[in-house]
Motif scaffolding. Structure first.
Motif, PDB file in Angstrom:
ATOM      1  N   VAL A   1       0.929  -1.216   0.104  1.00 31.10           N
ATOM      2  CA  VAL A   1      -0.014   0.048   0.015  1.00 31.10           C
ATOM      3  C   VAL A   1       0.956   1.106   0.120  1.00 31.10           C
ATOM      4  N   ASN A   2       1.842   1.341   0.704  1.00 33.85           N
ATOM      5  CA  ASN A   2       2.767   2.352   0.796  1.00 33.85           C
ATOM      6  C   ASN A   2       3.509   2.468  -0.518  1.00 33.85           C
ATOM      7  N   ILE A   3       3.964   1.544  -1.112  1.00 27.35           N
ATOM      8  CA  ILE A   3       4.595   1.807  -2.394  1.00 27.35           C
ATOM      9  C   ILE A   3       3.684   2.433  -3.469  1.00 27.35           C
ATOM     10  N   SER A   4       2.457   1.886  -3.259  1.00 32.07           N
ATOM     11  CA  SER A   4       1.386   2.298  -4.500  1.00 32.07           C
ATOM     12  C   SER A   4       1.134   3.534  -4.277  1.00 32.07           C
ATOM     13  N   ASN A   5       1.108   4.064  -2.839  1.00 25.75           N
ATOM     14  CA  ASN A   5       0.756   5.512  -2.756  1.00 25.75           C
ATOM     15  C   ASN A   5       1.788   6.406  -3.080  1.00 25.75           C
TER      16      ASN A   5
ATOM     17  N   PRO B   1     -17.834  -4.101   0.095  1.00 21.87           N
ATOM     18  CA  PRO B   1     -18.204  -2.529   0.408  1.00 21.87           C
ATOM     19  C   PRO B   1     -17.139  -1.732   0.069  1.00 21.87           C
ATOM     20  N   LEU B   2     -15.885  -1.819   0.899  1.00 24.73           N
ATOM     21  CA  LEU B   2     -15.012  -1.224   0.857  1.00 24.73           C
ATOM     22  C   LEU B   2     -14.237  -1.509  -0.646  1.00 24.73           C
ATOM     23  N   ILE B   3     -14.180  -2.461  -1.244  1.00 29.31           N
ATOM     24  CA  ILE B   3     -13.572  -2.990  -2.583  1.00 29.31           C
ATOM     25  C   ILE B   3     -14.349  -1.911  -3.649  1.00 29.31           C
ATOM     26  N   MET B   4     -15.552  -1.979  -3.451  1.00 31.79           N
ATOM     27  CA  MET B   4     -16.380  -1.001  -4.343  1.00 31.79           C
ATOM     28  C   MET B   4     -16.051   0.362  -4.269  1.00 31.79           C
TER      29      MET B   4
ATOM     30  N   LEU C   1      -5.987  -0.778  -4.562  1.00 27.02           N
ATOM     31  CA  LEU C   1      -5.044  -1.620  -3.794  1.00 27.02           C
ATOM     32  C   LEU C   1      -5.390  -1.249  -2.175  1.00 27.02           C
ATOM     33  N   THR C   2      -5.441   0.125  -1.719  1.00 28.68           N
ATOM     34  CA  THR C   2      -5.577   0.436  -0.453  1.00 28.68           C
ATOM     35  C   THR C   2      -6.851   0.144   0.057  1.00 28.68           C
TER      36      THR C   2
ATOM     37  N   GLY D   1     -10.184  -3.587   3.349  1.00 29.23           N
ATOM     38  CA  GLY D   1     -11.435  -4.084   3.418  1.00 29.23           C
ATOM     39  C   GLY D   1     -11.211  -5.486   3.983  1.00 29.23           C
ATOM     40  N   MET D   2     -10.207  -6.111   3.488  1.00 28.43           N
ATOM     41  CA  MET D   2      -9.895  -7.655   3.909  1.00 28.43           C
ATOM     42  C   MET D   2      -9.449  -7.583   5.445  1.00 28.43           C
ATOM     43  N   ARG D   3      -8.569  -6.745   5.638  1.00 27.21           N
ATOM     44  CA  ARG D   3      -8.218  -6.856   6.831  1.00 27.21           C
ATOM     45  C   ARG D   3      -9.043  -6.268   8.107  1.00 27.21           C
TER      46      ARG D   3
END
Length: 237
Positions: free
Chosen positions: A63-67, A146-149, A107-108, A113-115
């Protein structure tokens, strides 16, 4: 308000909608570019986020890399890619730049959402003997949906707005209307193009909200669970 009225008059003219370079053509190009970039970004980001979220390891780093991509201006990336050898492959630089821009929210949100899926439910499913794949597909993903969407909607709206930059690299889309208006000092056309982009972003948001409600796996399973639940019997006094 004069600029808005002039822009409305520009949009009301049928000549501006038809023919080569008309609104319908540019709108089709914009939608096509948005769908392609969003689909590619989902194929890259979602499997990684879901798997890392399932494992519970390495997600924070990803997540940090993608950000980091959020700190890099999309326009700068687009210009550099256009000037590189990739610039000879048509819309490819634009697609790469927009995909890089869309990956972070996808990604974030998917990882978070999974965690944040209800751990009691997850542990109960694991205790029932579910395999890792069954746990991921039947429990964690529905809970994280919900968070994925939310991430998909955020990425889609951002891509719709940012795809106007494709015109700078010679691409299509509604950005061509805006840049053409700037080149000819036609303020109503510039405002009209901006309004079209704003309306398209709102429509995409509304469509994705509707899709999320229709395909939400928890929405489909809730009535079934309620229907199959045992009905309590009244105890005689």
């Amino acid at each position: 308000m004069g600029a808005i009225a002039d822009a409305w008059a520009w949009l009301a003219s049928a000549d501006n909608w038809t023919g080569d370079g008309g609104v319908w053509q540019r709108l089709g190009e914009h939608v096509y570019l948005t769908v392609v970039c969003l689909a590619v970004a989902c194929l890259i980001a979602l499997p990684v986020a879901l798997w890392l979220g399932h494992l519970g390891r390495g997600g924070a780093l990803a997540v940090n890399i993608s950000n980091v991509g959020r700190a890099v201006p999309t326009l700068a990336v687009l210009v550099l890619l256009t000037l590189s050898p990739l610039g000879s492959y048509g819309e490819l630089p634009t697609v790469i730049a927009l995909v890089l821009f869309a990956v972070p929210p996808l990604l974030t949100n998917a990882y978070v959402g999974m965690r944040e899926a209800d751990r009691d439910v997850v542990e109960a499913a694991r205790g029932m003997g579910m395999s890792g794949w069954q746990l991921l597909s039947r429990v964690e993903v529905p809970l994280a949906f919900p968070l994925i969407m939310t991430g998909v909607r955020s990425a889609a709206v951002q891509v719709v707005a940012t795809a106007t930059l494709a015109a700078i690299a010679g691409g299509g889309g509604l950005g061509r209307i805006i840049t053409a208006g700037f080149n000819t000092y036609n303020t109503p056309q510039v405002v009209a193009g901006a309004l079209l982009v704003a309306v398209l972003a709102l429509l995409v948001e509304a469509v994705l909200v509707l899709v999320a409600r229709v395909v939400d796996p928890m929405r489909r399973t809730a009535p079934t669970a309620a229907a199959t639940a045992p009905v309590p019997t009244e105890v005689a006094a």
